[in-house]
Design a protein around this motif. Structure first.
Motif, short mmCIF file in Angstrom:
data_model
loop_
_atom_site.label_atom_id
_atom_site.label_comp_id
_atom_site.label_asym_id
_atom_site.label_seq_id
_atom_site.Cartn_x
_atom_site.Cartn_y
_atom_site.Cartn_z
N LYS A 180 9.78 11.81 11.88
CA LYS A 180 8.60 12.39 11.31
C LYS A 180 8.47 11.82 10.06
N PRO A 181 7.94 10.73 10.10
CA PRO A 181 7.64 10.22 8.68
C PRO A 181 6.68 10.86 7.73
N CYS A 182 7.32 11.17 6.50
CA CYS A 182 6.46 11.56 5.34
C CYS A 182 6.24 10.42 4.58
N VAL A 183 5.09 10.19 4.23
CA VAL A 183 4.59 9.25 3.26
C VAL A 183 3.53 9.43 2.41
N MET A 184 4.00 9.11 1.17
CA MET A 184 3.00 9.17 -0.20
C MET A 184 2.66 7.90 -0.76
N ASP A 185 1.42 7.48 -1.01
CA ASP A 185 1.06 6.17 -1.72
C ASP A 185 0.76 6.94 -3.14
N VAL A 186 1.34 6.40 -4.34
CA VAL A 186 1.16 6.75 -5.88
C VAL A 186 0.76 5.64 -6.41
N LYS A 187 -0.31 5.35 -6.87
CA LYS A 187 -0.86 4.31 -7.59
C LYS A 187 -0.72 4.59 -8.99
N MET A 188 -0.13 3.39 -9.56
CA MET A 188 0.74 3.44 -10.94
C MET A 188 -0.47 3.06 -12.21
N GLY A 189 -0.23 3.53 -13.24
CA GLY A 189 -1.01 3.25 -14.29
C GLY A 189 -2.26 3.79 -14.70
N CYS A 204 -2.22 8.43 -9.75
CA CYS A 204 -3.10 8.93 -9.09
C CYS A 204 -2.62 8.83 -7.69
N LEU A 205 -3.34 9.63 -6.82
CA LEU A 205 -2.87 9.86 -5.36
C LEU A 205 -3.98 9.50 -4.16
N HIS A 229 -3.98 13.99 3.80
CA HIS A 229 -4.94 14.00 2.84
C HIS A 229 -5.26 12.46 2.41
N GLY A 230 -6.46 12.28 2.04
CA GLY A 230 -6.97 10.86 1.71
C GLY A 230 -7.43 10.96 0.24
N LYS A 231 -8.23 9.98 -0.09
CA LYS A 231 -8.32 9.60 -1.64
C LYS A 231 -9.30 10.84 -2.14
N ASP A 232 -10.32 11.46 -1.25
CA ASP A 232 -11.12 12.57 -1.94
C ASP A 232 -10.16 13.68 -2.38
#
Ligand SMILES: Nc1ncnc2c1ncn2[C@@H]1O[C@H](COP(=O)(O)OP(=O)(O)OP(=O)(O)O)[C@@H](O)[C@H]1O
Ligand SMILES: [Mg+2]
Length: 309
Positions: A112-121, A151-152, A173-176
């Motif tokens: 059950k993969p939980c994945v978060m992309d956090v953009k840095m800076g 940001c997320l 959830h996406g970028k919006d």
């Protein structure tokens, strides 16, 4: 063309756990997202715009070569914090040949993969970007980017359907959504992503604590690398935080000869890695990457505050 009708080479499928970035589009056969080769445990990232794609390929190749001469050990150390690289590969997708980067799939073997992309800076534009690109970047995700340097762009998480149940639901959830967040919203979303408030049972609470500690440990290692290095500056790069929800509620396994089994090591079900190197540049004036480190430090503070609340 429906998203599911994309013409993909045999053995490959769309990466279902992709939470951000360029994706397949229903009406545009040119738009290509990441692919997954689950047998090989790798993902295939299409090279982006020519300069960006080449920069990212060069970055992975320079890491692969690092460490041989001894004078670039720091670069070799960075290998531990990025997906393993298995070289470029040409594939025909929607009848057009494209080059892909073959990378370790950070969600491989997760039930059950939980994945978060956090953009840095705070700054997400590179030194070569036009005044217009700078403006566009400055206007994105303003509420948390300028305060936290984070940001997320997207995430997915498994959550229990109801209290005290094994059933789960998946939230994406996406970028919006990310753009609507202020600092408080960002922190709450992080707590949600780590299942910190939904951990009702004792074992899930223990699992959540293990998860947060392991994420912190890996973040601290990345920070330690940044504190030493004066080689590179990373713009618009992300941290990918991945964990397997199914391990959160796992009752502790019996000890064998006094030791936990190997797969009990949280590093097997929690991975924090740097991704997206389309805008990596040699460090200006040999300075540290303060921009990235500022974001990383605030991410560490956010995770610490969830652990200690
Ligand atoms: N090694 C990996 N393992 C698993 N998932 C990955 C991996 N690399 C990327 N992803 C998934 O794909 C998404 C997009 O990746 P990435 O940021 O590298 O692409 P992008 O933003 O489209 O790239 P670019 O900015 O270079 O055009 C990530 O948010 C993540 O969900
Ligand atoms: Mg990206």
């Amino acid at each position: 063309m429906a998203k599911s009708d994309q013409e993909l080479p045999e053995g490959f499928r769309q990466l279902k756990t992709q939470v951000a970035g360029h994706t397949f589009e229903e009406s545009n056969a040119e738009a290509v997202g990441l692919l997954q080769d689950s047998k090989a445990g790798c993902v295939l990232k299409p090279l982006g715009k020519p300069e960006c794609g080449e920069r990212e390929l060069r970055f992975y190749e320079s890491l692969a070569e690092a460490g041989a001469s001894g004078d670039n050990d720091l670069l070799a150390l960075l290998r531990g914090h990025v997906p393993r690289f298995y070289g470029p590969l040409k594939l025909v997708v929607n009848r057009r040949e494209r080059t892909f980067l073959r990378l370790e799939d950070l969600t491989r073997s997760y039930a059950k993969p939980c994945v978060m992309d956090v953009k840095m800076g705070k700054r997400t534009w590179d030194p070569e970007s036009s005044p217009n690109k700078r403006k566009v970047e400055e206007a994105k995700y303003v509420m948390c980017k300028q305060k936290l340097g984070l940001c997320l762009p997207g995430f997915q998480v498994y959550l229990p359907k109801e209290e005290h149940t094994q059933e789960t639901t998946i939230l994406r959830h996406g970028k919006d959504y990310g753009k609507s967040l202020n600092v408080e919203g960002f922190k709450q979303t992080m707590a949600l992503f780590f299942n910190a408030s939904t951990s009702d049972s004792k074992s899930r609470r223990a699992g959540c604590e293990l998860l947060l500690k392991e994420v912190l440990r890996q973040l601290q290692e990345i920070l330690a690398w940044f504190q030493r290095q004066r080689l590179l500056h990373f713009y618009a790069s992300s941290l990918l935080i991945c964990y397997d929800y199914s391990r959160l509620a796992d009752p502790p396994k019996p000890l064998i000869n006094g030791y936990h089994q190997n797969d009990d090591d949280p590093a097997t079900w929690v991975r924090v890695k740097m991704i997206d190197f389309a805008h990596v540049y040699p460090a200006e004036q040999g300075l540290p990457d303060e921009n990235y480190m500022f974001g990383l430090q605030s991410l560490i503070e956010v995770v610490q505050s969830i652990l200690h609340r």
